[in-house]
Scaffold this active site. Structure first.
Site, PDB file in Angstrom:
ATOM      1  N   HIS A  88       0.927  -0.996  -0.048  1.00 34.46           N
ATOM      2  CA  HIS A  88       0.028  -0.018   0.121  1.00 34.46           C
ATOM      3  C   HIS A  88       0.905   1.101   0.132  1.00 34.46           C
ATOM      4  O   HIS A  88       1.716   1.517   0.966  1.00 34.46           O
ATOM      5  CB  HIS A  88      -1.104  -0.217   1.243  1.00 34.46           C
ATOM      6  CG  HIS A  88      -1.880  -1.334   1.318  1.00 34.46           C
ATOM      7  ND1 HIS A  88      -2.404  -2.067   2.145  1.00 34.46           N
ATOM      8  CD2 HIS A  88      -2.508  -1.558  -0.125  1.00 34.46           C
ATOM      9  CE1 HIS A  88      -3.272  -2.832   1.836  1.00 34.46           C
ATOM     10  NE2 HIS A  88      -3.341  -2.550   0.255  1.00 34.46           N
ATOM     11  N   ALA A  89       0.814   2.037  -0.983  1.00 30.48           N
ATOM     12  CA  ALA A  89       1.654   2.854  -1.446  1.00 30.48           C
ATOM     13  C   ALA A  89       2.108   4.120  -0.387  1.00 30.48           C
ATOM     14  O   ALA A  89       2.942   4.453  -0.023  1.00 30.48           O
ATOM     15  CB  ALA A  89       1.389   3.765  -2.681  1.00 30.48           C
ATOM     16  N   ARG A  90       0.965   4.340   0.417  1.00 31.13           N
ATOM     17  CA  ARG A  90       1.025   5.399   1.421  1.00 31.13           C
ATOM     18  C   ARG A  90       1.753   5.129   2.665  1.00 31.13           C
ATOM     19  O   ARG A  90       1.860   5.822   3.492  1.00 31.13           O
ATOM     20  CB  ARG A  90      -0.318   6.004   1.539  1.00 31.13           C
ATOM     21  CG  ARG A  90      -1.221   5.182   2.277  1.00 31.13           C
ATOM     22  CD  ARG A  90      -2.668   5.375   2.060  1.00 31.13           C
ATOM     23  NE  ARG A  90      -3.793   4.553   2.611  1.00 31.13           N
ATOM     24  CZ  ARG A  90      -4.998   4.889   2.466  1.00 31.13           C
ATOM     25  NH1 ARG A  90      -5.435   5.895   1.967  1.00 31.13           N
ATOM     26  NH2 ARG A  90      -5.780   3.787   2.875  1.00 31.13           N
ATOM     27  N   GLU A  91       1.840   3.637   2.773  1.00 28.83           N
ATOM     28  CA  GLU A  91       2.464   3.280   3.907  1.00 28.83           C
ATOM     29  C   GLU A  91       3.838   3.413   4.199  1.00 28.83           C
ATOM     30  O   GLU A  91       4.650   2.443   4.376  1.00 28.83           O
ATOM     31  CB  GLU A  91       1.868   1.649   4.415  1.00 28.83           C
ATOM     32  CG  GLU A  91       0.345   1.884   4.221  1.00 28.83           C
ATOM     33  CD  GLU A  91      -0.269   0.360   4.300  1.00 28.83           C
ATOM     34  OE1 GLU A  91       0.487  -0.586   4.318  1.00 28.83           O
ATOM     35  OE2 GLU A  91      -1.506   0.507   4.067  1.00 28.83           O
ATOM     36  N   ARG A 115      -3.048   4.733  -2.148  1.00 29.77           N
ATOM     37  CA  ARG A 115      -3.029   3.336  -1.532  1.00 29.77           C
ATOM     38  C   ARG A 115      -2.649   2.246  -2.751  1.00 29.77           C
ATOM     39  O   ARG A 115      -1.962   1.221  -2.594  1.00 29.77           O
ATOM     40  CB  ARG A 115      -4.348   3.049  -0.955  1.00 29.77           C
ATOM     41  CG  ARG A 115      -4.559   1.492  -0.580  1.00 29.77           C
ATOM     42  CD  ARG A 115      -5.596   1.493   0.231  1.00 29.77           C
ATOM     43  NE  ARG A 115      -6.254   0.137   0.254  1.00 29.77           N
ATOM     44  CZ  ARG A 115      -6.131  -0.675   1.199  1.00 29.77           C
ATOM     45  NH1 ARG A 115      -5.443  -0.242   2.519  1.00 29.77           N
ATOM     46  NH2 ARG A 115      -6.605  -2.052   1.454  1.00 29.77           N
ATOM     47  N   GLU A 124       0.871  -4.615  10.995  1.00 32.82           N
ATOM     48  CA  GLU A 124       0.479  -3.160  10.862  1.00 32.82           C
ATOM     49  C   GLU A 124       1.173  -2.509  11.848  1.00 32.82           C
ATOM     50  O   GLU A 124       1.175  -2.435  13.113  1.00 32.82           O
ATOM     51  CB  GLU A 124      -0.723  -3.095  11.282  1.00 32.82           C
ATOM     52  CG  GLU A 124      -1.794  -3.974  10.317  1.00 32.82           C
ATOM     53  CD  GLU A 124      -2.213  -3.042   9.080  1.00 32.82           C
ATOM     54  OE1 GLU A 124      -1.669  -2.092   8.755  1.00 32.82           O
ATOM     55  OE2 GLU A 124      -2.893  -3.728   8.268  1.00 32.82           O
ATOM     56  N   HIS A 144       2.911  -3.493   6.825  1.00 38.96           N
ATOM     57  CA  HIS A 144       1.805  -2.420   6.538  1.00 38.96           C
ATOM     58  C   HIS A 144       1.929  -1.549   7.457  1.00 38.96           C
ATOM     59  O   HIS A 144       2.808  -1.582   8.845  1.00 38.96           O
ATOM     60  CB  HIS A 144       0.344  -3.068   6.508  1.00 38.96           C
ATOM     61  CG  HIS A 144      -0.005  -3.909   5.172  1.00 38.96           C
ATOM     62  ND1 HIS A 144      -0.761  -3.658   4.260  1.00 38.96           N
ATOM     63  CD2 HIS A 144       0.543  -5.309   5.016  1.00 38.96           C
ATOM     64  CE1 HIS A 144      -0.669  -4.622   3.184  1.00 38.96           C
ATOM     65  NE2 HIS A 144       0.233  -5.506   3.639  1.00 38.96           N
ATOM     66  N   SER A 145       1.123  -0.373   7.467  1.00 39.01           N
ATOM     67  CA  SER A 145       0.748   0.337   8.768  1.00 39.01           C
ATOM     68  C   SER A 145      -0.569   1.138   8.257  1.00 39.01           C
ATOM     69  O   SER A 145      -1.158   1.076   7.009  1.00 39.01           O
ATOM     70  CB  SER A 145       1.764   1.526   8.710  1.00 39.01           C
ATOM     71  OG  SER A 145       1.682   2.402   7.479  1.00 39.01           O
ATOM     72  N   TYR A 146      -1.156   1.401   9.448  1.00 36.02           N
ATOM     73  CA  TYR A 146      -0.924   1.484  10.476  1.00 36.02           C
ATOM     74  C   TYR A 146      -1.924   0.897  11.728  1.00 36.02           C
ATOM     75  O   TYR A 146      -2.875   0.236  11.291  1.00 36.02           O
ATOM     76  CB  TYR A 146      -0.841   3.080  11.022  1.00 36.02           C
ATOM     77  CG  TYR A 146      -1.984   3.660  10.815  1.00 36.02           C
ATOM     78  CD1 TYR A 146      -2.145   4.538   9.620  1.00 36.02           C
ATOM     79  CD2 TYR A 146      -2.929   4.188  11.786  1.00 36.02           C
ATOM     80  CE1 TYR A 146      -3.262   5.387   9.354  1.00 36.02           C
ATOM     81  CE2 TYR A 146      -4.078   4.847  11.485  1.00 36.02           C
ATOM     82  CZ  TYR A 146      -4.278   5.307  10.414  1.00 36.02           C
ATOM     83  OH  TYR A 146      -5.583   6.137  10.280  1.00 36.02           O
TER      84      TYR A 146
HETATM   85 ZN   LIG Z   1      -1.926  -1.591   4.087  1.00 36.57          ZN
END
Ligand SMILES: [Zn+2]
Length: 422
Positions: free
Chosen positions: A179-182, A237, A386, A310-312
């Site tokens: 997921h790009a924004r993480e 994302r 996460e 991943h986050s968050y």
């Molecule tokens: Zn994610």
């Protein structure tokens, strides 16, 4: 003349079709981000929010809803008097602070410095960091490519091995930044790689681990999405795949693995949604490439441990996502190991990670990596972690750079526990 004019018109039309509209960078200046406590009134709160201009930030909305409210609607939102915590006073200002990347400087054949972890970085510098790190340890590492993204970028990884030689041991396998924004996931995975390589020669515990497993670490499985978060939209994302007949761009790669993909309820069939699963399982170029690479590991020495970072939210999630009643054959062992990991992570800074089955602890997901890795690729352990921040902390995907090192150090301590106990 008539012909020339017609030809010119044709060229103009062709250009209008072929050249994509220049996209501007989305600004979040003045957006105020909140965590709303739902007390299980999610539907009623979402109905109020539908009248406002808001950007949703989380999918697990049962206990809390995280949103960024557009500047013109902040007063109207605050008048609703929900129980909230402020995540960002000004999301745009925090994005600007986060985007101050330290320059990356390394002399040839030198080990990159730990100061690398004091800031986030441009994608091109991440690529160079891994290449330099591998070049400094040619006896124990090499860069590999699993394939090409929708926009033609290499999906690269780094392979680490110990005294048994390249490819001689079961795999420990990491994916970052799906997921790009993480953003924090790429940095943590980098730190783990850095420690494994730099400590191999002087730390018995690490030598034992690297002599026992081959590590295959792919820090940016979604490079197009990651680059897009740096050029256009920090909160993107999905991947950046376009599809004929769909006006929206992007597929959620972690809903696109072709296992339990067809099960309803854990993903969206709408190309405009954040969890769009694609038109068919495995129809993104990135997942196709990752499947083929994963198969080589399964058919090689097998996969001992897979982690999708991943986050968050502070979670350690074990299989399965598609069905809360389905349990992996080694469910009890997975759970106790995850709990041990959580205890070890907390020893560094007191950060509490919740452990549990993905479907029950967070939400149902179909076509996700860990279900595929468990049942198709036969990984003994396949988890989602996460990272920061957690449920009680502020911030979301835009985690201050000062938290890169503590996030990384607590996971490094956790990884050492896992490698000794898995
Ligand atoms: Zn994610």
């Amino acid at each position: 003349m008539k012909t020339a004019a017609a030809a010119l018109l044709f060229v103009q039309l062709a250009l209008a079709t072929a050249v994509p509209k220049l996209e501007t960078k989305i600004s979040y200046d003045g957006y105020k981000a909140f965590r709303i406590k739902t007390d299980h009134n999610t539907a009623a709160i979402e109905s109020e929010l539908s009248r406002l201009s808001v950007v949703p930030l989380n999918l697990d909305t049962d206990k809390h809803i995280d949103i960024a409210v557009a500047p013109q609607d902040v007063a109207a939102f605050e008048a609703l008097k929900f129980t909230t915590d402020v995540m960002h006073e000004d999301l745009g200002a925090d994005i600007t602070k986060e985007a101050v990347f330290a320059p990356y400087e390394v002399t040839a054949q030198a080990i990159p410095s730990l100061t690398w972890f004091n800031s986030y970085h441009a994608y091109a510098d991440h690529v160079k960091f891994f290449s330099d790190l591998s070049a400094a340890f040619p006896q124990n590492s090499e860069i590999f490519n699993v394939g090409t993204s929708s926009q033609g970028r290499n999906i690269f990884g780094i392979h680490l091995w110990g005294s048994g030689g390249k490819g001689s041991k079961p795999a420990v396998y990491f994916h970052g930044s799906v997921h790009a924004r993480e953003w924090i996931t790429g940095k943590v995975v980098e730190y783990l790689t850095y420690q494994l390589l730099t400590q191999y020669g002087n730390n018995t515990e690490i030598k034992t681990a690297l002599d026992k497993y081959d590590f295959y670490i792919i820090p940016f499985v979604n490079p197009d999405g990651f680059v897009y978060t740096q050029t256009n939209n920090r909160l993107w994302r999905k991947n950046r795949q376009t599809r004929s007949g769909a006006s929206c761009v992007g597929t959620d790669m972690n809903r696109n693995w072709p296992y339990k993909w067809e099960v309803a309820g854990g993903a969206s069939t709408n190309p405009c949604d954040e969890t769009y699963k694609g038109a068919a399982g495995g129809d993104t170029p990135e997942i196709k490439a990752l499947m083929a690479f994963t198969e080589t590991l399964t058919n090689g020495k097998g996969i001992k441990l897979f982690i999708d970072w991943h986050s968050y939210g502070h979670y350690i999630l074990i299989p399965y996502g598609y069905n809360c009643a389905a349990k992996a054959p080694n469910h009890a062992r997975q759970l106790s190991l995850a709990q041990g990991l959580s205890t070890r992570i907390a020893q560094s800074y007191g950060t509490r990670f919740t452990t549990g089955q993905a479907c029950a602890a967070l939400y149902a997901t179909t076509g996700d990596s860990t279900d595929y890795l468990t049942d198709v690729a036969k990984a003994e352990f396949a988890w989602t972690i996460e990272l920061r921040p957690g449920s009680s902390a502020s911030n979301g995907f835009v985690l201050p750079a000062a938290q890169i090192l503590p996030s990384s150090i607590e996971q490094w301590e956790g990884l050492k526990y896992l490698l000794a106990n898995v």
